[in-house]
Design a protein around this motif. Sequence first.
Motif, mmCIF file in Angstrom:
data_model
loop_
_atom_site.group_PDB
_atom_site.id
_atom_site.type_symbol
_atom_site.label_atom_id
_atom_site.label_comp_id
_atom_site.label_asym_id
_atom_site.label_seq_id
_atom_site.Cartn_x
_atom_site.Cartn_y
_atom_site.Cartn_z
ATOM 1 N N GLU A 102 76.494 42.120 60.136
ATOM 2 C CA GLU A 102 76.166 43.880 59.793
ATOM 3 C C GLU A 102 75.337 44.212 58.519
ATOM 4 O O GLU A 102 75.202 45.927 59.121
ATOM 5 C CB GLU A 102 77.296 44.422 60.504
ATOM 6 C CG GLU A 102 78.262 43.961 61.282
ATOM 7 C CD GLU A 102 79.511 44.818 60.879
ATOM 8 O OE1 GLU A 102 80.313 45.370 60.364
ATOM 9 O OE2 GLU A 102 80.984 44.410 61.544
ATOM 10 N N VAL A 103 74.913 43.944 58.246
ATOM 11 C CA VAL A 103 73.866 44.598 57.047
ATOM 12 C C VAL A 103 72.597 43.745 56.666
ATOM 13 O O VAL A 103 71.448 43.436 57.384
ATOM 14 C CB VAL A 103 74.547 44.064 55.505
ATOM 15 C CG1 VAL A 103 76.143 44.236 55.462
ATOM 16 C CG2 VAL A 103 74.086 41.680 55.874
ATOM 17 N N ALA A 104 72.106 45.120 56.612
ATOM 18 C CA ALA A 104 69.900 44.515 56.942
ATOM 19 C C ALA A 104 69.932 43.556 55.932
ATOM 20 O O ALA A 104 69.077 43.323 56.468
ATOM 21 C CB ALA A 104 69.964 46.527 56.240
ATOM 22 N N LYS A 105 70.132 43.446 54.786
ATOM 23 C CA LYS A 105 69.717 42.563 53.653
ATOM 24 C C LYS A 105 70.894 41.746 53.608
ATOM 25 O O LYS A 105 71.917 42.017 53.163
ATOM 26 C CB LYS A 105 69.299 43.240 52.482
ATOM 27 C CG LYS A 105 68.200 43.805 52.883
ATOM 28 C CD LYS A 105 67.438 44.978 51.233
ATOM 29 C CE LYS A 105 67.875 43.546 50.056
ATOM 30 N NZ LYS A 105 66.735 44.290 48.691
ATOM 31 N N ARG A 106 70.766 40.671 53.437
ATOM 32 C CA ARG A 106 72.193 39.659 53.251
ATOM 33 C C ARG A 106 73.071 39.837 51.797
ATOM 34 O O ARG A 106 74.133 39.587 51.920
ATOM 35 C CB ARG A 106 71.387 38.096 53.378
ATOM 36 C CG ARG A 106 70.487 37.804 52.228
ATOM 37 C CD ARG A 106 70.481 36.091 52.554
ATOM 38 N NE ARG A 106 69.132 35.601 51.621
ATOM 39 C CZ ARG A 106 68.676 34.349 51.389
ATOM 40 N NH1 ARG A 106 69.508 33.882 52.226
ATOM 41 N NH2 ARG A 106 68.382 34.024 50.033
ATOM 42 N N ASP A 127 73.843 42.704 51.001
ATOM 43 C CA ASP A 127 74.169 44.287 51.001
ATOM 44 C C ASP A 127 76.002 43.664 51.765
ATOM 45 O O ASP A 127 75.961 41.902 51.378
ATOM 46 C CB ASP A 127 73.469 44.869 52.184
ATOM 47 C CG ASP A 127 72.382 45.277 51.230
ATOM 48 O OD1 ASP A 127 71.783 45.209 50.025
ATOM 49 O OD2 ASP A 127 71.435 45.845 52.130
#
Length: 382
Positions: free
Chosen positions: A173-177, A179
């Motif tokens: 669910e995150v844009a960057k791993r 995050d």
Amino acid sequence: MPETDLQDLRAGVRDLASSFPAEYWRRCDAAREYPEEFVRALTEAGWLSVLIPEEYGGGGLGLVEASVIMEEINSTGASTSACHAQMYTMGAVLRHGSEAQKRTYLPDIAAGKLRLQAFAITEPDAGSDTTRITTFARRTPEGYVVNGRKMWISRVQHSDLMLLLARTTPREEVAKRTDGLSLFLVDLREAGSSVRAEPIDTMVNHETNAVFIDDLELSADALVGEEGQGFRHVLSGMNAERILLASESIGDARWFLDTASAYARDRVVFGKPIGDNQGVSFPLARAWADMRAASLVRDRAAELFDGGETGGTDANVAKLLASEAAWAAGNAAMTTLGGYGMAAEYDVERKFRESRLYLVAPVSNNLILQHVAGHVLGLGRG
């Protein structure tokens, strides 16, 4: 700190560390015993609280001075692995902890009333890929409930506090791993059976554990820094860790070289000291040169860290070079002493085992090379 003051610091640390003879470390190693007396002496002398600001009761010094302390301790034949975490965990707490957290814990840590010796990041199925950890901290009205498992978590049984990295947002669910990871300061005295440690037997006296976390309830003020930004926060500790462990390896290299050189000067075979033979002297000389180069990179990395530098390349390269220099010095020492290098009473075999650890921990040197290839040289990271 001026060079004369650094020399005084070196002398003071060395005097204390030297008061624990080789027999003490041999006994701890054979019994797989935590060096409680040694850690207590370092704490009482204030050496483990140098990174804590003076306003919280610490020494108010920087990583340059902390590195000197770690190096000098190991150069006497001692080992800082029992207590070095109290140094490098300070990076994350000091840079990202709340004022309430600092005032609650730092004075007692500085005074030796509390120990912050455990840093729980690694997991069995994630390894060095921190972004794949699955320990999860679920938000509740009161704070968080944490469940998961950690691996290679050292000194839990000898720590009152533990830094814990957990996911607060699922990876998908995150844009960057990087995050969605959050950092927590856990009071182990209050955790009870929610945190359970199982010791792992290893080839060195480095108490480490598998840690099981079951329904651990944390209040909201246990969060260090910003929720979801824990990966970035933890880098403050990781970069400090790399530099301090590099310093330990430099100290190990110094001990190997001092020990082997003294033996090579005194040991007479075929009518002359064995150190007169280039087959003995050249590997030691090369190890010294490697150690010297690692020391200079370490110095630079520590200065950058103290200046607020957040990049980790110099810190990682310092750890790479220093660990390899110590391993080369250890091999040269083993060869120089021959059969006596295998004997426990000469301590070389103990330090040899200890120095091998830092080629693969807390990060493998191959991963450091991959970092340099990808981030410095612009090559593939495959």
